[in-house]
Design a protein around this motif. Sequence first.
Motif, PDB file in Angstrom:
ATOM      1  N   ASP A 160      69.731-119.572  40.744  1.00  0.00           N
ATOM      2  CA  ASP A 160      70.547-120.136  39.679  1.00  0.00           C
ATOM      3  C   ASP A 160      71.006-121.530  40.092  1.00  0.00           C
ATOM      4  O   ASP A 160      71.770-121.671  41.038  1.00  0.00           O
ATOM      5  N   ASN A 161      70.515-122.558  39.393  1.00  0.00           N
ATOM      6  CA  ASN A 161      70.934-123.938  39.624  1.00  0.00           C
ATOM      7  C   ASN A 161      71.862-124.331  38.490  1.00  0.00           C
ATOM      8  O   ASN A 161      71.492-124.234  37.328  1.00  0.00           O
ATOM      9  N   THR A 162      73.058-124.783  38.821  1.00  0.00           N
ATOM     10  CA  THR A 162      74.034-125.138  37.794  1.00  0.00           C
ATOM     11  C   THR A 162      74.676-126.479  38.119  1.00  0.00           C
ATOM     12  O   THR A 162      75.073-126.712  39.249  1.00  0.00           O
ATOM     13  N   ILE A 163      74.775-127.332  37.117  1.00  0.00           N
ATOM     14  CA  ILE A 163      75.527-128.579  37.226  1.00  0.00           C
ATOM     15  C   ILE A 163      76.673-128.479  36.238  1.00  0.00           C
ATOM     16  O   ILE A 163      76.456-128.272  35.045  1.00  0.00           O
TER      17      ILE A 163
ATOM     18  N   ASN B 290      68.104-122.856  35.281  1.00  0.00           N
ATOM     19  CA  ASN B 290      68.608-124.205  35.467  1.00  0.00           C
ATOM     20  C   ASN B 290      69.554-124.510  34.315  1.00  0.00           C
ATOM     21  O   ASN B 290      69.148-124.479  33.158  1.00  0.00           O
ATOM     22  N   THR B 291      70.816-124.792  34.619  1.00  0.00           N
ATOM     23  CA  THR B 291      71.822-124.988  33.587  1.00  0.00           C
ATOM     24  C   THR B 291      72.601-126.261  33.837  1.00  0.00           C
ATOM     25  O   THR B 291      73.007-126.536  34.963  1.00  0.00           O
ATOM     26  N   ILE B 292      72.821-127.030  32.770  1.00  0.00           N
ATOM     27  CA  ILE B 292      73.705-128.190  32.816  1.00  0.00           C
ATOM     28  C   ILE B 292      74.750-127.960  31.730  1.00  0.00           C
ATOM     29  O   ILE B 292      74.415-127.871  30.552  1.00  0.00           O
TER      30      ILE B 292
ATOM     31  N   VAL C  94      66.097-136.306  34.173  1.00  0.00           N
ATOM     32  CA  VAL C  94      66.498-134.966  34.595  1.00  0.00           C
ATOM     33  C   VAL C  94      65.264-134.078  34.537  1.00  0.00           C
ATOM     34  O   VAL C  94      64.592-134.009  33.515  1.00  0.00           O
TER      35      VAL C  94
ATOM     36  N   GLN D  63      63.988-130.178  35.138  1.00  0.00           N
ATOM     37  CA  GLN D  63      64.355-128.781  35.361  1.00  0.00           C
ATOM     38  C   GLN D  63      63.059-127.985  35.403  1.00  0.00           C
ATOM     39  O   GLN D  63      62.286-127.992  34.445  1.00  0.00           O
TER      40      GLN D  63
ATOM     41  N   VAL E  99      67.817-136.482  38.715  1.00  0.00           N
ATOM     42  CA  VAL E  99      68.367-135.165  39.021  1.00  0.00           C
ATOM     43  C   VAL E  99      67.227-134.162  38.908  1.00  0.00           C
ATOM     44  O   VAL E  99      66.514-134.143  37.911  1.00  0.00           O
TER      45      VAL E  99
ATOM     46  N   GLN F  81      66.338-130.044  39.341  1.00  0.00           N
ATOM     47  CA  GLN F  81      66.740-128.658  39.552  1.00  0.00           C
ATOM     48  C   GLN F  81      65.464-127.835  39.616  1.00  0.00           C
ATOM     49  O   GLN F  81      64.699-127.795  38.656  1.00  0.00           O
TER      50      GLN F  81
ATOM     51  N   ARG G 275      63.301-124.399  42.048  1.00  0.00           N
ATOM     52  CA  ARG G 275      63.354-123.390  43.103  1.00  0.00           C
ATOM     53  C   ARG G 275      62.562-123.837  44.312  1.00  0.00           C
ATOM     54  O   ARG G 275      63.055-123.873  45.419  1.00  0.00           O
TER      55      ARG G 275
END
Length: 153
Positions: A76-79, A114-116, A125, A127, A88, A90, A92
């Motif tokens: 889980d990638n979160t900004i 991947n969440t922003i 960006v 993802q 940027v 994001q 794995r």
Amino acid sequence: MTRRSRKIAGWTAGVVCSLGLVGLGVAFAHVGVTEADKWASTLGIFATVLGLALTAYTAAATRRSASHAGPVDRVDNTIEGGEFAQSVVQARDLTAGGPPSPASPPAVAGRVTNTITTGRFHGPVVQARDIVRQPHDPPVHDDGADPSPGRMT
């Protein structure tokens, strides 16, 4: 262990070590230089043996945990907020500089999120789940300039 308790433990350890060193210095000053030299040599040997034992234990524990680590099945990638002037990414798995070698393990199936939620982004960006940058890909140059549609680059 929470961040606050780690901070308290760090400060406590620092204070205890400082007090111990001050006490040792007072004791050495009290017994004289010759006797203090003998005690310092003896304590130095014990400190060296203890450090060597801790190093061996840590190396063995790290190797053991690395060999038993299984594949990651969820990332889980979160900004949440911030201002970003450059690229940027994001992802794995990110392999840069060439394709994976034949001995590399294959990519494992798994969920990637991947969440922003908020933030200001002034660059690209990306993802993704798995990114492989091949050696023949052109180098990426990001000068932070506004890539608006009417601008020639």
